[in-house]
Write an enzyme that holds these catalytic residues in place. Structure first.
Site, mmCIF file in Angstrom:
data_model
loop_
_atom_site.group_PDB
_atom_site.id
_atom_site.type_symbol
_atom_site.label_atom_id
_atom_site.label_comp_id
_atom_site.label_asym_id
_atom_site.label_seq_id
_atom_site.Cartn_x
_atom_site.Cartn_y
_atom_site.Cartn_z
ATOM 1 N N GLN A 238 -62.714 -2.602 69.862
ATOM 2 C CA GLN A 238 -61.461 -2.178 70.492
ATOM 3 C C GLN A 238 -60.827 -1.030 69.702
ATOM 4 O OE1 GLN A 238 -60.372 -3.315 73.458
ATOM 5 N NE2 GLN A 238 -58.645 -1.939 73.404
ATOM 6 N N LYS B 208 -60.338 -9.152 78.389
ATOM 7 C CA LYS B 208 -61.792 -8.940 78.433
ATOM 8 C C LYS B 208 -62.526 -10.269 78.224
ATOM 9 C CE LYS B 208 -61.340 -4.143 76.984
ATOM 10 N NZ LYS B 208 -61.291 -3.136 75.914
ATOM 11 N N ASP C 275 -69.198 0.366 76.373
ATOM 12 C CA ASP C 275 -68.014 1.213 76.563
ATOM 13 C C ASP C 275 -68.423 2.610 77.040
ATOM 14 O OD1 ASP C 275 -65.361 0.407 76.243
ATOM 15 O OD2 ASP C 275 -65.572 0.210 74.067
HETATM 16 N N1 GUN Z 1 -58.752 1.252 73.846
HETATM 17 C C1 GUN Z 1 -58.171 1.722 74.975
HETATM 18 N N2 GUN Z 1 -59.056 1.747 75.976
HETATM 19 C C2 GUN Z 1 -60.230 1.293 75.480
HETATM 20 C C3 GUN Z 1 -61.516 1.063 76.045
HETATM 21 O O1 GUN Z 1 -61.791 1.323 77.220
HETATM 22 N N3 GUN Z 1 -62.455 0.577 75.182
HETATM 23 C C4 GUN Z 1 -62.187 0.322 73.880
HETATM 24 N N4 GUN Z 1 -63.183 -0.144 73.125
HETATM 25 N N5 GUN Z 1 -60.999 0.515 73.336
HETATM 26 C C5 GUN Z 1 -60.031 0.997 74.139
#
Ligand code: GUN
Length: 290
Positions: free
Chosen positions: A96, A52, A119
């Site tokens: 996350q 990311k 998100d």
């Molecule tokens: N953990 C697994 N997929 C995601 C996601 O799309 N966003 C976040 N913040 N955590 C995750």
């Protein structure tokens, strides 16, 4: 089998987003920015977060990295989120998941400003998604819809089966498929569904998000069906340098010799998720600049 690879979609979307970002900044706006918070040391999470941050940098976005040890407290995290919510230099906030057990995920998601929830996990954004209103759409479901669009796979009048009902993938993607204008007939299965095969066999599109390798194979779908594999599972493999390999939720090789279309893992849905996060961050920056 047709492999629905997503690298080409990712590159096309990123080139377009980079161009829009340049134009946005050339007009005198501050570059889009995202705060990324990672707590603890989960190998998969660390790798997602690195991807990311790298993509944000490549696009000319600003990223603020927050890494904390496993013992970071919920109060500390909520205070940090309050500060980032109030910070005009921050457009998007990403915490996350999964979080360490002592932190309540719901409280954390609820604390993120609805305008910075890139998100798309907050009750506000999920509620608006449910109502068919403009919102930050969750990134993985949004990426799945982009894959179908790119490959010209219309869902109108089609039977879609979603396997998995998580808040992050299963529920929102089911809503997006049934939305007016998309017009699929949607079935959502879970681990208690007695005869999964009965549902998958009558489906034109199967979206698999269970977190279990080999949840479906070619014998469970009709020939010509489209299979979207959302799984990312690390399987121990001593022959690989890292000691593991990544497989999806679908027995990909079983589709050899069929006319099905299948997204690969790696190289499929996962690539799209990060791009959609960047799209949402750009959208947050646009809103801020208006
Ligand atoms: N953990 C697994 N997929 C995601 C996601 O799309 N966003 C976040 N913040 N955590 C995750």
């Amino acid at each position: 089998m047709e492999r629905l690879g997503c690298k080409i979609i990712k590159e096309k979307l990123l080139a377009d987003l980079a161009k829009r970002t340049q134009e946005f900044v050339a007009k005198g706006n501050r570059a889009p920015s995202i705060a990324v918070i990672l707590i603890g040391s989960n190998g998969a999470s660390e790798s997602y977060v690195a991807t990311k941050c790298k993509m944000a940098a490549e696009l000319g976005f600003v990223h603020f990295d927050y890494r904390f040890d496993e013992d970071y407290t919920q109060d500390e995290l909520l205070s940090l989120i309050d500060r980032l919510n109030a910070d005009p230099e921050v457009d998007g906030i990403l915490v996350q998941l999964p979080l360490p057990k002592h932190i309540d995920e719901e409280s954390v998601i609820n604390r993120i400003s609805k305008d910075k929830d890139v998100d798309g996990f907050s009750p506000y954004n999920i509620g608006r998604l449910m109502l068919g209103q403009e919102c930050f759409e969750p990134c993985t479901p949004k990426g799945i819809m982009e894959i179908l669009r790119y490959y010209g796979i219309s869902l109108s009048g089609k039977n879609v089966t979603v396997i998995g009902r998580s808040n992050i993938v299963g529920k929102p993607v089911a809503v997006m498929c049934m939305q007016k204008g998309v017009d699929a007939t949607v079935t959502v299965c879970n681990t208690k569904t007695p005869d999964l095969k009965a549902h998958t066999l009558s489906s034109d599109v199967v979206i698999v998000a269970t977190g279990r390798p080999s949840t479906i194979d070619a014998s469970m779908v009709r020939d010509g069906a489209t299979i979207i594999d959302v799984g990312v599972n690390r399987i121990t493999d001593g022959s690989r340098p890292k000691g593991y390999r990544v497989v999806g939720d679908v027995d990909y090789d079983s589709f050899n010799g069929t006319s099905c279309r299948v997204t690969p893992v790696p190289g499929g849905v996962g690539l799209m998720t990060v791009v959609m996060l960047m799209e949402n961050t750009y959208a947050a920056a646009l809103r801020r600049a208006r």
